[in-house]
Design a protein around this motif. Structure first.
Motif, short mmCIF file in Angstrom:
data_model
loop_
_atom_site.label_atom_id
_atom_site.label_comp_id
_atom_site.label_asym_id
_atom_site.label_seq_id
_atom_site.Cartn_x
_atom_site.Cartn_y
_atom_site.Cartn_z
N GLN A 411 33.34 18.62 19.88
CA GLN A 411 34.67 19.06 19.46
C GLN A 411 35.48 19.61 20.63
O GLN A 411 34.95 20.32 21.48
N ASN A 412 36.74 19.26 20.63
CA ASN A 412 37.60 19.65 21.75
C ASN A 412 39.04 19.80 21.27
O ASN A 412 39.42 19.23 20.25
N ARG A 413 39.80 20.59 22.03
CA ARG A 413 41.24 20.68 21.78
C ARG A 413 41.98 20.36 23.07
O ARG A 413 41.46 20.62 24.15
N ILE A 414 43.15 19.81 22.94
CA ILE A 414 44.00 19.67 24.11
C ILE A 414 44.93 20.88 24.12
O ILE A 414 45.54 21.22 23.09
N VAL A 415 45.01 21.51 25.28
CA VAL A 415 45.82 22.74 25.38
C VAL A 415 46.73 22.64 26.60
O VAL A 415 46.59 21.74 27.44
N GLN A 416 47.64 23.58 26.68
CA GLN A 416 48.55 23.63 27.84
C GLN A 416 48.53 25.03 28.42
O GLN A 416 48.50 26.02 27.67
N TYR A 417 48.55 25.07 29.73
CA TYR A 417 48.50 26.36 30.43
C TYR A 417 49.88 27.02 30.40
O TYR A 417 50.89 26.35 30.59
N ALA A 418 49.89 28.31 30.16
CA ALA A 418 51.18 29.02 30.14
C ALA A 418 50.96 30.47 30.57
O ALA A 418 49.82 30.85 30.89
N GLU A 423 57.23 40.05 25.50
CA GLU A 423 56.91 40.65 24.19
C GLU A 423 55.43 40.52 23.87
O GLU A 423 54.92 41.13 22.93
N GLY A 424 54.74 39.69 24.59
CA GLY A 424 53.30 39.50 24.35
C GLY A 424 53.00 38.68 23.12
O GLY A 424 51.91 38.76 22.57
N ASN A 425 53.97 37.86 22.68
CA ASN A 425 53.72 37.09 21.46
C ASN A 425 53.86 35.58 21.65
O ASN A 425 53.95 34.84 20.69
N GLY A 426 53.89 35.12 22.87
CA GLY A 426 54.00 33.67 23.09
C GLY A 426 54.18 33.36 24.56
O GLY A 426 54.17 34.27 25.40
N PRO A 427 54.33 32.09 24.87
CA PRO A 427 54.47 31.71 26.28
C PRO A 427 55.85 32.05 26.85
O PRO A 427 56.85 31.97 26.14
N ALA A 428 55.86 32.45 28.10
CA ALA A 428 57.13 32.75 28.76
C ALA A 428 57.83 31.44 29.13
O ALA A 428 57.18 30.45 29.43
N THR A 429 59.14 31.46 29.09
CA THR A 429 59.89 30.26 29.48
C THR A 429 60.32 30.32 30.94
O THR A 429 60.64 29.30 31.54
N SER A 430 60.32 31.53 31.49
CA SER A 430 60.66 31.67 32.90
C SER A 430 60.04 32.96 33.44
O SER A 430 59.53 33.77 32.67
N GLY A 431 60.13 33.10 34.74
CA GLY A 431 59.58 34.31 35.36
C GLY A 431 60.27 35.57 34.87
O GLY A 431 59.68 36.65 34.84
N VAL A 447 47.87 27.42 25.40
CA VAL A 447 48.54 27.14 24.12
C VAL A 447 47.91 25.88 23.53
O VAL A 447 48.02 24.80 24.12
N PRO A 448 47.23 25.99 22.38
CA PRO A 448 46.63 24.79 21.78
C PRO A 448 47.70 23.80 21.35
O PRO A 448 48.69 24.18 20.71
N LEU A 449 47.52 22.55 21.70
CA LEU A 449 48.45 21.50 21.29
C LEU A 449 47.87 20.68 20.14
O LEU A 449 48.61 19.98 19.46
N THR A 450 46.56 20.73 20.00
CA THR A 450 45.91 20.03 18.88
C THR A 450 44.91 20.99 18.24
O THR A 450 44.57 22.02 18.83
#
Lengths: 474, 377
Positions: A411-418, A423-431, A447-450
């Motif tokens: 079992q595996n997931r595809i994820v993305q580094y962020a 706010e500590g509740n999600g990925p930052a969009t910029s510095g 961030v899990p994509l699948t």
């Protein structure tokens, strides 16, 4: 009155002792098998060895910390059937000769080890035959076809991996690209850039390349290789781009991704070329190794890198095991006086793996003792348990080796580094909107994509229909 | 040095005595005793007197001694530096492995098949083949020396693994492991550490003896003269280029034997075991042991191997408790990882400061002191 006071004082002084005698119990969510034997007063060893001082160090040192913290916790709660678990480990400095020497030492001890933990593909390939001969099962955080299934890919040995094969991970990523064409360049063409050697080149197999082609991803003929110590890989990246690559894939540890990402930033190609990698590339240490090289948004260069994540991650607090480990991580830091920098370095995949490995070891040993008794506890009995048991250590990952058919978890997931936002509740969009720990560190997250999926089987002669890939929550 | 010194009151009375390896009865008894003890070790291990892991350690030391002795011929005796020795060991290992497995390769649209051969044919053939490869990479020694020659030999360290990984991938498995059949001798399997001990140790002793004898021959003296002053050697009529090539051939031949034994001992080959790091490690072992001394390779390999594989792990158990307060700049989590490089590096530096000519030199001094006792000089 004086006597009464003395009695009261005595009673008060005894209270902590009485309170301490209350047995500590495991957290409620842990589903352990009850032990039918009493081994109180005995010691059972947990043998493990691998590189903790060379190329693997950033990822294996937190593993040691995880194992150490987990042993403290579980030993205080009865260890294995009352026996204390003691870790016996050695550093091999990424040197095969040392790995052989350590194995010789461990495997000839009396009593012979009934379980080993190892860290790397080259070690597994070196020792595969010897482990089978000595009948010592191994849990490993690695996944080359040869180490787990032999040169022909059809002989499951005594080594069980906690992750999918590296070739399966690359094939899985290609499936993701094929299923999400809008997120990737037109005519996806992937260049393979990695470390030389059996680990670095483990995913570049004819089966994985053919599977990628079926998903519409062309893999460029011939990988570009660089040493783990290489500070700059611009030449290798440029070579692949000159051959038409618009995506790069690497099978390295945490330091591999940042050096490639830096080359892309230096070449001004960060937005054009997709970077992806294996599970270890996605480790949090990848985001800490180089935070000075920033992309146009002001985030570290590895931001946006794709990869595999067959494990649960620190931020998935809805999983009881993850919530528990976050709590334990903080408690251990306080008890051991770990500073913020050390904590940031330890908070990676392998710290979690350390805990789940210890939990798995205790469960497997308990089940084996229940079945064959302490006198029958040996490698063959443990292997049988490993093959037949379905268990989720700390609820983090499903261990199911399908009755002994397979040697890698599928079992595996595809994820993305962020990086975490302020706010500590999600990925930052910029510095500018990113959280800075201690005013210095961006906080890496994945961030899990699948959801968890069954990876395609890339063992030679085992390629399966990509349509058969199915959703499967652990 | 010590070879020319007798214990007080002992004199040679014949030419045979003068060239004998064991020059006194005591020498002979000690050497025979040591060999007997060495050959009895697997039996002692089977009886539980010594651990089996020690047999494995001795096997690996003996193999490395052959490899480093090859480097000693080139670096210590002839003064030609090499940074590609691990690649020559790889040639020996892979050629022996392939010969023992049997393999096929295309030549002018025809497939040539080499059948599997027994190990006692594979080892000499692999050694000769490696010697020939060594000759090729020795050719630059005609024109360059010192650092420039080191760079030329470094080419071997890059070219040979590349050839093994790429053009020869179909037979060598490239970066993937290559399984090697366990050697057997008239039906007797030599798969275990105890069994293969009786292949590795005699061969290692033989190669050590040959290396010691080489420097007592005309060729060996030519090597030494080239090392000491190649211009003077040439003026004396020594064909410098020819002897340099011979040194490269012999050095690679030793590497070939060591590589073959490595293949048969581990039963699995990975190109990861023949990187530049290992070439440098071999050189470090030789310098620690004493370049130019017949026993230099033995001392160097034994010192480094026992230090890294036995002493440091043994010390680690104590030091990981004692060191954190002494090294506050190292995170307690990393102390264990820091120990190996820290202790190995410290030992190397101390060693080079205190005994730059190597352990073998110190051994010779000790022997002389013993022989000329009670006189101090």
């Amino acid at each position: 009155m004086r006597k009464l006071l003395i009695v009261l004082l005595l009673a008060l002084s005894l209270m902590p002792v009485i309170a301490q005698e209350e047995p500590l119990t495991l957290a409620e969510f842990m589903q352990r098998t009850e032990c039918e034997a009493d081994l109180t007063g005995q010691t059972l060893p947990l043998y493990h060895f691998g590189d903790i001082s060379a190329a693997y160090a950033p990822i294996t040192q937190p593993l040691l910390a995880g194992i150490g913290d987990a042993l403290e916790y579980f030993n205080a709660r009865g260890g294995i059937c009352g026996a204390t678990v003691e870790q016996v480990n050695r550093d091999t400095a990424n040197d095969l000769a040392q790995a052989q020497a350590v194995y010789d030492d461990f495997s000839t001890r009396d009593p012979k080890p009934f379980f080993l933990v190892m860290y790397s593909s080259p070690d597994s390939e070196l020792l595969r035959e010897q482990l089978a001969e000595d009948e010592i099962p191994v849990v490993i955080s690695a996944g080359s076809v040869e180490g787990l299934y032999g040169p022909e890919g059809n002989e499951p040995g005594w080594i069980f991996a906690t992750n999918p094969l590296y070739a399966d991970q690359m094939a899985h990523f290609c499936e993701y690209v094929g299923a999400n064409p809008d997120s990737f360049p037109e005519s996806p063409t992937m260049g393979y850039i990695s470390w030389p050697g059996s680990f670095g080149e483990a995913a570049y197999t004819p089966e994985a390349i053919a599977h990628c082609a079926e998903q519409g991803v062309t893999v460029i003929d011939g990988p570009e290789l660089f040493l783990p110590t290489a500070p700059d890989v611009i030449t290798q990246v440029q070579n692949l781009i000159d051959k038409g690559a618009n995506m790069l894939y690497t099978n390295t540890l945490a330091s591999g991704g940042p050096v490639i990402a830096r080359a892309l930033v230096d070449l001004g190609l960060e937005g054009e070329i997709v970077l992806a990698g294996d599970v270890w590339t996605m480790d949090s240490s990848a985001g800490l190794i180089d935070q000075q090289t920033r992309n146009a948004a002001g985030l570290p260069a590895v931001n946006g890198m794709y990869g595999s994540m067959p494990f649960r991650w620190w931020t998935e607090l809805q999983v009881p095991g993850i919530a528990f480990l976050n709590e334990q991580f903080a408690l251990q830091a306080e008890a051991k006086g770990r500073d913020a920098t050390t904590q940031a370095r330890l908070r990676n995949i392998s710290y979690l793996l350390g805990w789940q490995t210890v939990d798995l070891y205790i469960e497997l040993t308990t089940q084996t003792i229940n079945r064959v008794g302490i006198e029958g506890l040996n490698g063959a009995a443990m292997k049988e348990t490993m093959e037949t048991t379905v268990y989720e250590p700390l609820g983090l990952q499903l261990f199911d080796f399908k009755g002994g058919e397979i040697r890698d978890l599928e079992q595996n997931r595809i994820v993305q580094y962020a990086f975490l936002n302020a706010e500590g509740n999600g990925p930052a969009t910029s510095g500018d909107d990113a959280m800075l720990l201690g005013g210095q560190f961006f906080v890496p997250i994945v961030v899990p994509l699948t959801d968890f999926q069954i990876t395609p089987d890339m063992r030679p002669g085992m390629m399966m229909d990509p349509q058969a890939t199915e959703e499967a929550a652990p | 040095m010590a070879a020319n010194i007798r214990p007080s009151g002992v004199f040679d009375t014949s030419y045979a005595q003068d060239i004998a390896l064991n020059r006194t009865r005591t020498d002979q008894m000690i050497n025979l005793g040591l060999i007997f003890l060495l050959l009895a070790m697997p039996l002692l291990s089977a009886l539980g007197v010594i651990p089996l892991s020690l047999i494995g350690t001795i096997n690996r030391i003996a193999i490395l001694v052959i490899a480093v002795q090859g480097l000693n011929i080139l670096v210590g005796y002839t003064g030609q530096i090499s940074l590609g020795h691990a690649a020559f060991v790889a040639v020996g290992a892979y050629s022996a492995a392939l010969m023992s497995r049997g393999f096929s390769f295309p030549v002018f649209e025809q497939i040539i098949t080499i059948p599997a051969m027994p190990f006692w044919i594979c080892i000499p053939l692999a050694a000769l083949f490696t010697g020939l490869v060594g000759l090729i990479f020795g050719l630059p020694s005609l024109r360059v020396k010192g650092f420039y020659l080191a760079m030329a030999t470094l080419a071997a360290q890059y070219i040979i693994p590349w050839i093994i990984k790429n053009p020869l991938e179909s037979v060598t498995n490239g970066v993937r492991p290559l399984e090697v059949p366990a050697p057997s001798f008239f039906g007797l399997s030599l798969a275990g550490d105890r069994e293969i001990f009786y292949l590795i140790i005699p061969l290692s002793l033989l190669m050590m003896l040959l290396a010691r004898n080489i420097i007592r021959t005309r060729v060996g003296r030519a090597f030494i003269s080239i090392r000491d002053n190649d211009l003077a050697a040439e003026l004396l009529g020594i064909n410098v280029f020819r002897y340099k090539l011979q040194a490269f051939f012999l050095s690679a031949l030793y590497a070939g034997v060591a590589g073959s034994l490595m293949a048969f001992e581990s039963n699995s080959l990975s190109i990861d075991a023949f990187t530049l790091d290992y070439s440098i490690l071999y050189l470090a072992m030789l310098i620690i042991g004493g370049a130019g001394f017949p026993l230099g390779s033995l001392f160097g390999v034994a010192f480094v191997t026992l230090l890294v594989q036995n002493l440091i792990p043994w010390l680690s158990d104590y030091l990981k408790i004692a060191l954190p307060p002494l090294l506050p700049f190292v995170s307690p989590v990393s102390i264990e990882a820091a120990l190996n490089p820290l202790l190995f590096g410290t030992a190397l530096v101390l060693f080079l400061i205190l005994e730059p000519r190597g352990l073998a030199y110190r051994w010779e001094i000790l022997k002389i002191s013993w022989k000329i006792r009670p006189y101090s000089h």
